[in-house]
Design an enzyme around this catalytic site. Structure first.
Site, PDB file in Angstrom:
ATOM      1  N   ASN A 168      36.311  40.441  35.768  1.00 15.56           N
ATOM      2  CA  ASN A 168      37.008  41.140  34.697  1.00 15.56           C
ATOM      3  C   ASN A 168      36.939  40.410  33.366  1.00 15.56           C
ATOM      4  OD1 ASN A 168      37.821  43.519  35.944  1.00 15.56           O
ATOM      5  ND2 ASN A 168      39.577  42.530  36.904  1.00 15.56           N
ATOM      6  N   SER A 176      44.935  40.953  40.034  1.00 18.13           N
ATOM      7  CA  SER A 176      43.671  41.100  39.309  1.00 18.13           C
ATOM      8  C   SER A 176      43.822  40.764  37.838  1.00 18.13           C
ATOM      9  CB  SER A 176      43.153  42.536  39.440  1.00 18.13           C
ATOM     10  OG  SER A 176      44.087  43.449  38.886  1.00 18.13           O
TER      11      SER A 176
END
Length: 514
Positions: free
Chosen positions: A200, A129
Site C-alpha cells: 500500500n 492494513s
C-alpha cells in the site's frame, strides 16, 4: 541455543485464536484450520462467533464439492473449530490474530485485555492494513511479542502475507510469525512498520498518476486503463481496479498514507476521487464509480463503459531513420524492418525515430511535445512485441502529418494506437518511473529487501514485474532522468527523484565514465 527457522513456526498441535469474524477473520481462521490447528473464534458481538463457525463449515463444504478437500479432512477441521463466548476461552492459544475494526483505540483495548488472558509465550498479531503496528502495541506491557500479519483478501486464496515488525517487535517474534505463515502455505515478506507497509506504500503512484492525468484532461479513464493493460502489461487499469476495491476504501488508504507521511506531495490524494467518494459513487458495490454498472445491459460484474480512444487507420511511412539508441524501445528497430519499413540507423544523437515529414517520434522522457517542433512522444511498453496498444502524445500545434505518420507506423506493427494529450512522461512511463522511485526509496530506508518488495508487488497487486526488476531492465538512469524532467515541469516536489534514485543514477554515470 538459537531457535532455528524450521522450529520457529508454531506447531499444528498448538491452538490459534482469531478475534474478529468478518470476511478477513473467517479467511484467516480457514487458513489456520486447513493447516491443522485447533482454532478458537471470538467476536465481541454475542452470537457472531457461532455464525462465523457455521459460515466456515459452509466454506469447507464447498472445498469438498470442488475436490480441493476430502470429506475426512473437512470433518477433522470442523472438530478443531471452537467458537468462544469470551476472551478467557483463548487462554490456551499459542497465536492470536486480530481482524477487528480499523480503529486504533479498539485494537489497543483488545490487545491489552488479551495480555491478561494468554500465556507469556503467546504470539500476538494484528491484520491491520493501515494503522501503525507500533502504535497498536504501544500500551502493551510486552510489545516485543507483537507483530503485524497483513493478509490480503480473500485470505485463503491470495498467497501474500506482509510480516510487519513494529519498533519494539523482537526478531524472534517476527521470525516466528514469518515461519508460521510459510508453514500455512503462504508467501510471507518482511517489512518494517512504515505507513502502508510494502504494497500500500509503493502502489500509490499506480492510482495517483492515472488520476492526475485524468484531472489534467490528458486522457479519459477508459483510455488510461487500456494503455496500462495493453501496453504496460498490468492486469487491470487503476480506474477499473479502484471500482472493484471500492473508491471509499482506496481513497481512505491513500489519505491515511498521505497523512502518515506528514502530507508529503509524493502521496497527495486525488481531488477527482474525493468527489466520487463524496457523491457516494463507490464503484461496483454502489452501481457507479469511474464507470457505470447500473446502466441498461450492464451486469454487476461488467461496466457499460466507453471504449478507449483508438486512432483511425493511417498510412505507415515507407522509410524512417533511427537516431541513437532507443533504449527500452530498441526492439522497434527490428520490428519495423520485419514489417517492411526501410530503416536507416545513425548512431550519434537522439534517441528518436525521424519520420519522412521531418517529425520525430521520441520515447517518453518526461518532457512535453509543446517544447519542440513536430515531436510526437510514444509510451513505454512492458514488451513492444507483445503490446496490443501504444499511446502517443502530441501538442496542439504538432503537425497532422507527424501525428498521422506516427500512428501509421505503430499500426503497421500491429498495434492499436491511442493519441493522448501533451502529457509529460505519458502514462506507462510516468507510472513505472514513480513505482521504481518509491521502491528505491523504501529499500534505502530499510523498509524491506529488494526481493521482498518485488515479491509483494507481484503477488499483492499482480504487477507484471516488480519495480526493482523493472528498474534493472530499464537501466539505472532511466527513471531518474524521466522524473528529473517531470520535476522541472511540475515543481511541486511530487516528482523530485528520491536520494536513493539519485545515488543509483550517479553510480551508473561513474561506472560508464560519463
Amino acid at each position: 541455543m538459537t531457535e532455528t527457522a524450521s522450529a520457529a513456526a508454531i506447531a499444528p498441535s498448538r491452538t490459534v485464536a482469531v478475534v474478529g469474524t468478518g470476511t478477513m477473520g473467517q479467511g484467516i481462521a480457514q487458513v489456520a484450520l486447513v493447516a491443522g490447528h485447533a482454532v478458537r473464534l471470538y467476536d465481541a458481538v454475542p452470537g457472531r462467533a457461532r455464525e462465523a463457525a457455521d459460515a466456515l463449515a459452509g466454506r469447507l463444504d464447498r472445498l469438498v464439492d470442488k475436490g480441493r478437500l476430502d470429506a475426512a479432512e473437512r470433518d477433522a477441521a470442523l472438530a478443531r473449530l471452537h467458537p468462544a463466548a469470551g476472551l478467557a476461552e483463548l487462554a490456551d492459544a499459542a497465536f492470536v490474530v486480530e481482524a477487528v475494526l480499523e480503529q486504533l483505540p479498539v485494537k489497543q483495548e483488545l490487545f491489552a485485555a488479551l495480555e491478561d488472558v494468554v500465556g507469556a509465550d503467546c504470539l500476538l498479531a494484528t491484520n491491520t492494513s493501515s494503522l501503525s503496528v507500533t502504535a497498536i502495541a504501544g500500551k502493551l506491557r510486552h510489545p516485543g511479542r507483537f507483530v503485524g500479519l497483513h493478509f490480503f483478501n480473500p485470505a485463503p486464496l491470495l498467497p501474500l502475507v506482509e510480516v510487519v515488525s513494529g519498533f519494539a517487535t523482537d526478531e524472534t517474534a517476527a521470525t516466528r510469525a514469518y515461519e508460521t505463515a510459510k508453514a500455512w502455505g503462504k508467501t510471507p515478506v518482511r517489512c518494517t512498520d512504515t505507513p502502508g507497509f510494502i504494497v500500500n506504500r509503493i502502489a500509490r503512484p499506480f492510482y495517483a498518476e492515472a488520476f492526475a492525468i485524468h484531472e489534467e484532461r490528458g486522457a479519459d479513464p477508459a483510455t488510461i486503463d487500456a494503455v496500462l493493460r495493453e501496453c504496460g502489461g498490468f492486469r487491470m487499469g487503476p480506474f477499473e481496479l479502484t471500482d472493484l476495491i471500492g473508491q471509499d476504501v482506496n481513497e481512505a488508504v491513500t489519505r491515511s498514507v498521505w497523512e502518515s507521511f506528514f502530507q508529503s506531495p509524493k502521496f497527495t490524494p486525488s481531488l477527482a476521487q474525493r468527489r466520487l467518494v463524496e457523491s457516494g459513487l463507490h464503484g461496483r458495490k454502489s452501481g457507479r464509480g469511474w464507470y457505470a454498472y447500473d446502466a441498461p445491459g450492464a451486469s454487476s460484474q461488467e461496466a457499460a463503459r466507453p471504449a478507449p480512444h483508438t486512432a483511425p487507420p493511417a498510412e505507415a511511412p515507407g522509410a524512417v531513420t533511427v537516431v541513437g539508441d532507443l533504449g527500452p524501445a530498441r526492439d522497434l528497430v527490428a520490428m519495423m524492418g520485419e514489417a517492411g519499413i526501410a530503416v536507416k540507423t545513425v548512431n550519434e544523437g537522439g534517441p528518436y525515430i525521424e519520420l519522412p515529414g521531418d517529425g520525430q517520434l521520441v520515447p517518453a522522457d518526461g518532457k512535453t511535445s509543446v517544447e519542440f517542433a513536430d515531436v510526437v512522444y510514444f509510451d513505454l511498453a512492458l514488451d513492444y512485441r507483445g503490446a496490443a496498444r501504444i499511446a502517443l502524445s502530441a501538442a496542439e500545434d504538432t503537425s497532422e502529418r507527424a501525428v498521422s505518420e506516427a500512428v501509421g507506423l505503430f499500426q503497421k506493427l500491429g498495434k492499436q494506437v491511442s493519441v493522448i494529450g501533451d502529457v509529460p512522461g505519458m502514462i506507462v512511463a510516468r507510472t513505472v518511473a514513480m513505482l521504481v522511485d518509491f521502491a528505491a526509496d523504501a529499500v534505502a530506508k530499510g523498509v524491506a529487501s529488494p526481493e521482498d518488495i518485488d515479491t509483494a508487488m507481484r503477488l499483492g497487486v499482480n504487477y507484471p514485474l516488480g519495480p526493482v526488476e523493472w528498474n534493472r531492465r530499464l537501466g539505472q538512469d532511466w527513471a531518474y532522468d524521466l522524473l528529473s524532467a517531470l520535476h522541472e515541469r511540475c515543481p511541486t516536489g511530487r516528482y523530485a527523484p528520491s536520494l536513493a534514485l539519485y545515488r543509483q543514477a550517479y553510480a551508473g554515470d561513474e561506472e560508464t565514465g560519463s
